[in-house]
Enzyme design. Structure first.
Site, PDB file in Angstrom:
ATOM      1  N   SER A 125       4.750  22.650 -36.828  1.00 30.01           N
ATOM      2  CA  SER A 125       4.068  21.526 -36.168  1.00 30.01           C
ATOM      3  C   SER A 125       2.574  21.635 -36.404  1.00 30.01           C
ATOM      4  CB  SER A 125       4.358  21.607 -34.668  1.00 30.01           C
ATOM      5  OG  SER A 125       3.482  20.772 -33.950  1.00 30.01           O
ATOM      6  N   TYR A 150       4.695  26.633 -26.198  1.00 31.63           N
ATOM      7  CA  TYR A 150       5.410  25.950 -27.276  1.00 31.63           C
ATOM      8  C   TYR A 150       4.658  26.119 -28.602  1.00 31.63           C
ATOM      9  CZ  TYR A 150       6.426  22.152 -30.451  1.00 31.63           C
ATOM     10  OH  TYR A 150       6.693  21.440 -31.596  1.00 31.63           O
ATOM     11  N   LYS A 154       5.515  28.213 -32.411  1.00 33.32           N
ATOM     12  CA  LYS A 154       5.440  27.732 -33.796  1.00 33.32           C
ATOM     13  C   LYS A 154       4.533  28.641 -34.635  1.00 33.32           C
ATOM     14  CE  LYS A 154       8.343  24.442 -33.312  1.00 33.32           C
ATOM     15  NZ  LYS A 154       9.683  24.591 -33.888  1.00 33.32           N
TER      16      LYS A 154
HETATM   17  N1  UFG Z   1       0.032   9.454 -24.578  1.00 31.02           N
HETATM   18  C1  UFG Z   1      -0.337   8.485 -23.667  1.00 31.02           C
HETATM   19  N2  UFG Z   1       0.591   8.082 -22.753  1.00 31.02           N
HETATM   20  C2  UFG Z   1       1.859   8.580 -22.711  1.00 31.02           C
HETATM   21  C3  UFG Z   1       2.224   9.575 -23.671  1.00 31.02           C
HETATM   22  C4  UFG Z   1       1.278   9.988 -24.582  1.00 31.02           C
HETATM   23  O1  UFG Z   1      -1.478   8.016 -23.653  1.00 31.02           O
HETATM   24  O2  UFG Z   1       2.639   8.181 -21.848  1.00 31.02           O
HETATM   25  C5  UFG Z   1      -0.969   9.892 -25.564  1.00 31.02           C
HETATM   26  C6  UFG Z   1      -1.222  11.374 -25.491  1.00 31.02           C
HETATM   27  O3  UFG Z   1      -2.153  11.661 -24.472  1.00 31.02           O
HETATM   28  C7  UFG Z   1      -1.740  11.640 -26.899  1.00 31.02           C
HETATM   29  C8  UFG Z   1      -0.949  10.637 -27.763  1.00 31.02           C
HETATM   30  O4  UFG Z   1      -0.487   9.627 -26.849  1.00 31.02           O
HETATM   31  O5  UFG Z   1      -3.084  11.344 -26.975  1.00 31.02           O
HETATM   32  C9  UFG Z   1       0.247  11.251 -28.447  1.00 31.02           C
HETATM   33  O6  UFG Z   1       1.001  11.950 -27.488  1.00 31.02           O
HETATM   34  P1  UFG Z   1       2.481  12.480 -27.749  1.00 31.02           P
HETATM   35  O7  UFG Z   1       2.926  13.149 -26.489  1.00 31.02           O
HETATM   36  O8  UFG Z   1       3.336  11.405 -28.310  1.00 31.02           O
HETATM   37  O9  UFG Z   1       2.264  13.530 -28.897  1.00 31.02           O
HETATM   38  P2  UFG Z   1       1.366  14.839 -28.927  1.00 31.02           P
HETATM   39  O10 UFG Z   1       0.350  14.616 -29.987  1.00 31.02           O
HETATM   40  O11 UFG Z   1       0.878  15.244 -27.610  1.00 31.02           O
HETATM   41  O12 UFG Z   1       2.462  15.917 -29.271  1.00 31.02           O
HETATM   42  C10 UFG Z   1       3.089  15.936 -30.506  1.00 31.02           C
HETATM   43  C11 UFG Z   1       4.500  16.542 -30.389  1.00 31.02           C
HETATM   44  C12 UFG Z   1       4.413  17.979 -30.005  1.00 31.02           C
HETATM   45  C13 UFG Z   1       3.463  18.704 -30.882  1.00 31.02           C
HETATM   46  C14 UFG Z   1       2.126  18.036 -30.898  1.00 31.02           C
HETATM   47  C15 UFG Z   1       1.159  18.664 -31.840  1.00 31.02           C
HETATM   48  O13 UFG Z   1       5.250  15.837 -29.430  1.00 31.02           O
HETATM   49  O14 UFG Z   1       5.703  18.536 -30.141  1.00 31.02           O
HETATM   50  O15 UFG Z   1       2.295  16.693 -31.328  1.00 31.02           O
HETATM   51  O16 UFG Z   1      -0.126  18.157 -31.645  1.00 31.02           O
HETATM   52  F1  UFG Z   1       3.256  19.960 -30.447  1.00 31.02           F
END
Ligand code: UFG
Length: 340
Positions: A125, A150, A154
């Site tokens: 990741s 998590y 990785k």
């Molecule tokens: N977000 C919102 N509202 C929500 C959900 C997410 O604004 O309800 C935002 C988050 O704050 C973030 C963006 O959307 O800024 C993306 O969030 P995600 O949760 O979809 O994805 P992440 O980037 O946090 O996480 C993903 C994977 C993880 C991995 C990570 C690595 O889900 O498994 O990328 O950066 F570890």
């Protein structure tokens, strides 16, 4: 040629199994169904006309893992998806993450050694980079300390692979560092099926549009980006699935340049949360109920990939854009929510 796909009923796993079956690989799936449904197997059959062999057990069970490899002595390669992946949960329950994600990897590598199996493709990741100082991130960008247990699994998973491939000549591995996988198969028969309230942005968007959630919270509007919301590199899960087959064939054809390789899998385009929401509204025709709220703890501000190494070495690049990602995610959500 027989390929073991762990986590093969999961989100990225199921899309990769479809590609493998379409290319006439024989697939054995192991999944404990802790975050997926057995009905995914029927969907895979409906898409491909083929039924993969399926075993339901936890890969932390070393006895069951050993039995599997005794039964299938002709496994040529492993694509190892099975892992727990909720960042927040890993902070609450780190031991679950260290056990699930590391014991399973160690059990598989041990059996590879016992049975002279050479090839593993590993789900890594972009979380391994933390918040990089410089963007886009290349494969040479140094790791920052992991932001969560998590993320640490990785980083440590990759270290285990580096050490094992160094020590055991016959074992070689490729780690694929995914950016943000979204979207669904064009048939809408498989897609992301989060259990409970989604943590990730796109399932939350589609469930809100489907009326299953009242409102989307956009976490943070004061980031240093052009619209203040956080930036990510969203990649279509079907493009990711293609990359797995290419990485697998690189190993099977012994084309790798070292016994442990790692590649960024993204589009190279940074996209903010607001841009993602707007693109969804445009392709679906649905106005989303959303509000801007505080930042989510542990989120990085912005990250996107330099994909040139994967483009050149794997001969792979993402083909599908954000519009395809949102349209396919919506088509999938409408099917599972029974919306016409
Ligand atoms: N977000 C919102 N509202 C929500 C959900 C997410 O604004 O309800 C935002 C988050 O704050 C973030 C963006 O959307 O800024 C993306 O969030 P995600 O949760 O979809 O994805 P992440 O980037 O946090 O996480 C993903 C994977 C993880 C991995 C990570 C690595 O889900 O498994 O990328 O950066 F570890």
């Amino acid at each position: 040629m027989k390929i073991l796909v762990t986590g093969g009923t999961g989100y990225i796993g199921s899309h990769t199994v479809v590609k493998l079956l379409e290319q006439n690989y024989e697939v054995v799936i192991v999944d404990d169904l802790s975050n997926s449904e057995e009905s995914v197997l029927d969907a895979i059959k409906e898409i491909t006309g083929k039924q993969p062999l399926f075993y339901q057990f936890d890969l932390c069970d070393s006895v069951k893992v050993a039995e599997l490899f005794t039964e299938h002595k002709d496994i040529q390669a492993i694509i190892h998806f099975a892992a727990s992946k909720a960042v927040g949960e890993s902070v609450q329950n780190p031991l679950k993450y260290y056990r699930n994600n590391l014991d399973s990897l160690i059990n598989l590598l041990y059996q590879m050694e016992q049975h002279s199996i050479s090839n593993m493709v590993f789900s890594s990741s972009c979380t391994v980079y933390g918040q990089p100082d410089k963007l886009p991130v290349t494969e040479q960008t140094p790791f920052k300390p992991a932001e969560s247990p998590y993320g640490n699994t990785k980083q440590v998973g990759e270290e285990i692979l580096r050490d094992t491939t160094n020590a055991i000549d016959q074992i070689q591995a490729i780690a694929l560092r995914y950016f943000n996988p979204v979207g669904a198969h064009e048939s809408a028969l498989i897609g992301e099926l989060p259990k409970g309230v989604p943590n990730n942005l796109v399932p939350f968007i589609t469930q809100t549009a489907a009326g299953e959630r009242e409102q989307l919270s956009i976490f943070g509007s004061d980031y240093d980006t052009h619209d203040g919301t956080a930036m990510r590199d969203y990649i279509h899960v079907v493009d990711l699935a293609d990359a797995h087959v290419i990485a697998l064939e690189r190993l099977l054809d012994t084309k790798q340049k070292s016994s442990f390789e790692f590649f960024n899998l993204g589009t190279g385009n940074g996209c903010t949360v607001l841009e993602t929401v707007k693109k969804f509204e445009e392709v679906s025709g649905v106005q989303l109920n959303y509000k801007l709220t505080d930042r989510r703890p542990g989120d990085v501000e912005k990250i996107y990939a330099d994909t040139s190494f994967a483009n050149k070495e794997l001969g792979w690049s993402a083909k599908l854009g954000l519009g395809d990602m949102m349209a396919s995610a919506w088509k999938w959500q409408k099917r599972i929510s029974k919306i016409d």
